[in-house]
Design an enzyme around this catalytic site. Structure first.
Site, PDB file in Angstrom:
ATOM      1  N   ASP A   1      70.721  55.583  65.241  1.00 34.81           N
ATOM      2  CA  ASP A   1      72.129  55.210  65.120  1.00 34.81           C
ATOM      3  C   ASP A   1      72.353  53.757  65.552  1.00 34.81           C
ATOM      4  OD1 ASP A   1      74.774  55.566  64.572  1.00 34.81           O
ATOM      5  OD2 ASP A   1      75.218  56.849  66.284  1.00 34.81           O
TER       6      ASP A   1
ATOM      7  N   ARG B   1      76.622  45.734  56.686  1.00 34.66           N
ATOM      8  CA  ARG B   1      75.985  46.895  57.309  1.00 34.66           C
ATOM      9  C   ARG B   1      74.558  47.144  56.792  1.00 34.66           C
ATOM     10  NH1 ARG B   1      78.853  50.655  59.699  1.00 34.66           N
ATOM     11  NH2 ARG B   1      77.548  52.280  58.826  1.00 34.66           N
TER      12      ARG B   1
ATOM     13  N   HIS C   1      70.533  48.384  58.154  1.00 36.55           N
ATOM     14  CA  HIS C   1      69.666  49.453  57.657  1.00 36.55           C
ATOM     15  C   HIS C   1      68.278  48.897  57.315  1.00 36.55           C
ATOM     16  CE1 HIS C   1      73.022  52.097  57.766  1.00 36.55           C
ATOM     17  NE2 HIS C   1      73.633  51.635  56.697  1.00 36.55           N
TER      18      HIS C   1
ATOM     19  N   GLU D   1      76.784  64.799  55.805  1.00 40.19           N
ATOM     20  CA  GLU D   1      78.086  64.140  55.995  1.00 40.19           C
ATOM     21  C   GLU D   1      78.051  62.672  55.541  1.00 40.19           C
ATOM     22  OE1 GLU D   1      76.562  66.056  58.364  1.00 40.19           O
ATOM     23  OE2 GLU D   1      77.928  67.768  58.211  1.00 40.19           O
TER      24      GLU D   1
ATOM     25  N   TRP E   1      77.094  61.513  52.831  1.00 41.47           N
ATOM     26  CA  TRP E   1      77.489  61.378  51.421  1.00 41.47           C
ATOM     27  C   TRP E   1      78.936  60.885  51.311  1.00 41.47           C
ATOM     28  CZ3 TRP E   1      73.883  61.151  47.891  1.00 41.47           C
ATOM     29  CH2 TRP E   1      72.719  61.906  48.008  1.00 41.47           C
TER      30      TRP E   1
ATOM     31  N   LEU F   1      49.564  61.970  62.557  1.00 39.15           N
ATOM     32  CA  LEU F   1      50.999  62.229  62.740  1.00 39.15           C
ATOM     33  C   LEU F   1      51.643  62.816  61.476  1.00 39.15           C
ATOM     34  CD1 LEU F   1      53.676  61.539  64.438  1.00 39.15           C
ATOM     35  CD2 LEU F   1      53.772  59.488  62.995  1.00 39.15           C
TER      36      LEU F   1
ATOM     37  N   ARG G   1      75.831  62.742  71.235  1.00 41.13           N
ATOM     38  CA  ARG G   1      76.125  64.002  70.547  1.00 41.13           C
ATOM     39  C   ARG G   1      75.013  64.298  69.550  1.00 41.13           C
ATOM     40  NH1 ARG G   1      80.318  60.371  69.227  1.00 41.13           N
ATOM     41  NH2 ARG G   1      79.825  59.262  67.310  1.00 41.13           N
TER      42      ARG G   1
HETATM   43  C1  FPP Z   1      72.849  55.056  61.379  1.00 41.46           C
HETATM   44  O1  FPP Z   1      73.473  53.833  61.603  1.00 41.46           O
HETATM   45  C2  FPP Z   1      71.784  54.953  60.385  1.00 41.46           C
HETATM   46  C3  FPP Z   1      71.793  55.532  59.149  1.00 41.46           C
HETATM   47  C4  FPP Z   1      72.879  56.380  58.645  1.00 41.46           C
HETATM   48  C5  FPP Z   1      70.687  55.322  58.211  1.00 41.46           C
HETATM   49  C6  FPP Z   1      69.316  55.334  58.785  1.00 41.46           C
HETATM   50  C7  FPP Z   1      68.409  54.721  57.842  1.00 41.46           C
HETATM   51  C8  FPP Z   1      67.444  53.841  58.129  1.00 41.46           C
HETATM   52  C9  FPP Z   1      67.078  53.404  59.470  1.00 41.46           C
HETATM   53  C10 FPP Z   1      66.698  53.203  57.031  1.00 41.46           C
HETATM   54  C11 FPP Z   1      65.663  53.917  56.297  1.00 41.46           C
HETATM   55  C12 FPP Z   1      64.968  55.032  56.918  1.00 41.46           C
HETATM   56  C13 FPP Z   1      63.751  55.470  56.546  1.00 41.46           C
HETATM   57  C14 FPP Z   1      63.216  56.732  57.120  1.00 41.46           C
HETATM   58  C15 FPP Z   1      62.890  54.735  55.605  1.00 41.46           C
HETATM   59  P1  FPP Z   1      75.014  53.694  61.251  1.00 41.46           P
HETATM   60  O2  FPP Z   1      75.121  53.179  59.858  1.00 41.46           O
HETATM   61  O3  FPP Z   1      75.690  54.998  61.494  1.00 41.46           O
HETATM   62  O4  FPP Z   1      75.462  52.609  62.281  1.00 41.46           O
HETATM   63  P2  FPP Z   1      76.885  52.496  63.020  1.00 41.46           P
HETATM   64  O5  FPP Z   1      77.056  53.765  63.795  1.00 41.46           O
HETATM   65  O6  FPP Z   1      76.703  51.306  63.879  1.00 41.46           O
HETATM   66  O7  FPP Z   1      77.895  52.303  61.941  1.00 41.46           O
END
Ligand code: FPP
Length: 234
Positions: A11, A24, A28, A58, A60, A122, A176
């Site tokens: 997160d 954003r 990622h 969620e 989506w 792994l 959470r």
């Molecule tokens: C949460 O941050 C992260 C995600 C919803 C996406 C996680 C994806 C990756 C790390 C990239 C690819 C993963 C793999 C396995 C190749 P957020 O967008 O909720 O951040 P925020 O809470 O600060 O808005």
């Protein structure tokens, strides 16, 4: 003790990017570097299973452009990490409601899973379009269809065959479970850190493992019973 199975709620990608005045998606992308660093460190540390919550049911509901970019990033990462998987003897798996993923992404996932299925190091489990309640509901339906109470309920979960997580890490200061492994985390130790996911690398992972090693897990028993059991097994 080293945990056999570590699960991570990755997160804080969006906030990490915002702090830098970027979109954003930039967070990622940087987050995929943490995925690689943590998978490699999990191999080094002798962890057997690393579960990553990459996209929830969620998620989506996020803006369409972000969903599209995330799906593109998943496909790109799967293709690009093939060498990482081979070099580190990693078995790759995807768990979740795959009927919601595109045919192209499903094909790439199938290829990567088949191509790494014989690897014995792994097991990297990426959770895509997953939610704990979805999993319990689909398992209940399958269990009933199989003539419940035939078999064990957990054998019908999408995670069948994967041991329950010993340690669940969540980054970015949120505390959470957000519909992740609801059934499977019954006795899991939780570790929360303020670090945003793109900054969570080897040293931060090691710190979480050190903290885990200092905890006493009792599984409902008393501390004295556990001490006795540990002495008996010496
Ligand atoms: C949460 O941050 C992260 C995600 C919803 C996406 C996680 C994806 C990756 C790390 C990239 C690819 C993963 C793999 C396995 C190749 P957020 O967008 O909720 O951040 P925020 O809470 O600060 O808005």
């Amino acid at each position: 003790m080293t945990p056999k199975h570590v699960a991570i709620i990755m997160d804080g990608n969006g906030r990490w990017a915002k702090q830098r005045g970027k979109e954003r998606i930039f967070g990622h992308y940087e987050g995929t570097e943490s995925v690689r660093a943590c998978a490699e460190y999990a191999v080094e540390a002798g962890i057997d299973y690393l579960s990553l919550f990459a996209f929830s049911e969620e998620n989506w509901a996020r803006p369409e452009a972000e969903v599209t970019e995330l799906m593109h990033l998943m496909a790109k990462s799967i293709l690009e990490e093939k060498t990482t998987f081979e070099k580190n003897n990693i078995r790759f798996m995807v768990v979740g409601n795959r009927s919601r993923l595109s045919a192209d992404l499903n094909r790439d996932i199938d290829e990567a899973m088949a191509g790494t299925s014989a690897n014995t190091g792994l097991t990297l489990v990426v959770f895509l379009s997953y939610s704990g309640r979805w999993d319990i509901e689909q398992a209940a339906a399958a269990w009933a269809a199989a003539g419940a109470p035939q078999g064990r309920f957990q054998d019908f979960l999408a995670t069948a065959g994967i041991p329950d997580p010993d340690l669940l890490i969540r980054t970015s200061g949120e505390q959470r479970i957000s519909n992740f492994l609801l059934w499977q985390c019954a006795y899991t130790e939780f570790y929360f850190t303020d670090t945003f996911w793109p900054d969570f690398r080897k040293n931060q992972f090691r710190q979480a493992l050190d903290e885990f090693a200092s905890r006493q897990r009792r599984f409902g028993k008393t501390g004295d019973q556990i001490t006795q059991e540990n002495n008996d097994s010496k």
